[in-house]
Design a protein around this motif. Sequence first.
Motif, PDB file in Angstrom:
ATOM      1  N   LEU A 119       0.827  -1.211   0.000  1.00 43.36           N
ATOM      2  CA  LEU A 119       0.000   0.000   0.000  1.00 43.36           C
ATOM      3  C   LEU A 119       0.860   1.260   0.000  1.00 43.36           C
ATOM      4  O   LEU A 119       0.528   2.242  -0.666  1.00 43.36           O
ATOM      5  N   ALA A 120       1.980   1.233   0.730  1.00 41.44           N
ATOM      6  CA  ALA A 120       2.882   2.390   0.761  1.00 41.44           C
ATOM      7  C   ALA A 120       3.472   2.638  -0.628  1.00 41.44           C
ATOM      8  O   ALA A 120       3.540   3.784  -1.086  1.00 41.44           O
ATOM      9  N   ILE A 121       3.872   1.579  -1.304  1.00 39.32           N
ATOM     10  CA  ILE A 121       4.418   1.713  -2.659  1.00 39.32           C
ATOM     11  C   ILE A 121       3.354   2.269  -3.594  1.00 39.32           C
ATOM     12  O   ILE A 121       3.611   3.185  -4.391  1.00 39.32           O
ATOM     13  N   MET A 122       2.153   1.737  -3.493  1.00 35.88           N
ATOM     14  CA  MET A 122       1.065   2.196  -4.361  1.00 35.88           C
ATOM     15  C   MET A 122       0.732   3.659  -4.084  1.00 35.88           C
ATOM     16  O   MET A 122       0.486   4.425  -5.010  1.00 35.88           O
ATOM     17  N   PHE A 123       0.747   4.040  -2.813  1.00 39.98           N
ATOM     18  CA  PHE A 123       0.438   5.422  -2.457  1.00 39.98           C
ATOM     19  C   PHE A 123       1.497   6.378  -3.015  1.00 39.98           C
ATOM     20  O   PHE A 123       1.172   7.428  -3.582  1.00 39.98           O
ATOM     21  N   ARG A 126       1.191   6.542  -6.940  1.00 34.00           N
ATOM     22  CA  ARG A 126      -0.159   6.674  -7.511  1.00 34.00           C
ATOM     23  C   ARG A 126      -0.256   7.752  -8.587  1.00 34.00           C
ATOM     24  O   ARG A 126      -1.058   7.649  -9.505  1.00 34.00           O
ATOM     25  N   LYS A 127       0.580   8.780  -8.512  1.00 32.86           N
ATOM     26  CA  LYS A 127       0.529   9.853  -9.511  1.00 32.86           C
ATOM     27  C   LYS A 127       1.460   9.573 -10.696  1.00 32.86           C
ATOM     28  O   LYS A 127       1.355  10.240 -11.718  1.00 32.86           O
ATOM     29  N   SER A 128       2.345   8.593 -10.519  1.00 35.43           N
ATOM     30  CA  SER A 128       3.319   8.286 -11.568  1.00 35.43           C
ATOM     31  C   SER A 128       2.868   7.177 -12.504  1.00 35.43           C
ATOM     32  O   SER A 128       3.359   7.084 -13.626  1.00 35.43           O
ATOM     33  N   SER A 132      -3.760   0.598 -14.015  1.00 34.00           N
ATOM     34  CA  SER A 132      -3.434  -0.768 -14.449  1.00 34.00           C
ATOM     35  C   SER A 132      -2.082  -1.227 -13.882  1.00 34.00           C
ATOM     36  O   SER A 132      -1.916  -2.383 -13.500  1.00 34.00           O
ATOM     37  N   ILE A 133      -1.113  -0.319 -13.794  1.00 32.85           N
ATOM     38  CA  ILE A 133       0.208  -0.645 -13.234  1.00 32.85           C
ATOM     39  C   ILE A 133       0.105  -0.792 -11.719  1.00 32.85           C
ATOM     40  O   ILE A 133       0.705  -1.693 -11.129  1.00 32.85           O
ATOM     41  N   LEU A 134      -0.684   0.078 -11.077  1.00 26.25           N
ATOM     42  CA  LEU A 134      -0.884  -0.039  -9.628  1.00 26.25           C
ATOM     43  C   LEU A 134      -1.541  -1.377  -9.276  1.00 26.25           C
ATOM     44  O   LEU A 134      -1.192  -2.005  -8.278  1.00 26.25           O
ATOM     45  N   LYS A 135      -2.454  -1.789 -10.135  1.00 24.46           N
ATOM     46  CA  LYS A 135      -3.103  -3.087  -9.928  1.00 24.46           C
ATOM     47  C   LYS A 135      -2.076  -4.212 -10.041  1.00 24.46           C
ATOM     48  O   LYS A 135      -2.082  -5.151  -9.236  1.00 24.46           O
ATOM     49  N   LEU A 136      -1.178  -4.134 -11.008  1.00 19.04           N
ATOM     50  CA  LEU A 136      -0.122  -5.139 -11.153  1.00 19.04           C
ATOM     51  C   LEU A 136       0.795  -5.162  -9.934  1.00 19.04           C
ATOM     52  O   LEU A 136       1.220  -6.235  -9.479  1.00 19.04           O
TER      53      LEU A 136
END
Length: 161
Positions: A119-123, A126-128, A132-136
């Motif tokens: 979750l920290a990585i995704m957060f 999230r703007k970059s 679809s990449i966040l889901k991966l």
Amino acid sequence: MYINDLPSFLSCDVLLYADDTTLVLYGKNLHQLFLSAQTQLDILENFSLANHLQLNPKKSKYMLFAPNLKHADAPYSIKLGIHELERVSYFKFLGFIVDESICWKQQIAHIEGKLNSCLAIMFKTRKSFPISILKLIFEAIGLSHIIYSVNIIRGAPKSHL
């Protein structure tokens, strides 16, 4: 002689995976269990010597699973050669953290840590990245741990979830 022949020399359940060997023993009481464990370790040591295999007593541990652990601190020991084995309350076995009470607290905490990292990585990204990449990222880092541990999580006490 190969390591796969080892179970035929022992009178206990033997789990072999790559270069790891786990002996599983049962007993009606602690005294019988520790005597049996020592006998099996002596056989294992003799097998290893006869087949030019090395055992690492520093990496060898034991755990006691018992529904009633009131006698768990009894003065028993298990030795591999001259080395007394360390008793542990949990250990990592094929990716699962197994504990002596089989409540899976450490495993659940481990998964929670992995999910928090995900979750920290995704957060942070999230703007970059597009969704679809966040889901991966979630599927690779978070979901894989959940899927691998789903049967354990399902059997854990609700108070640990």
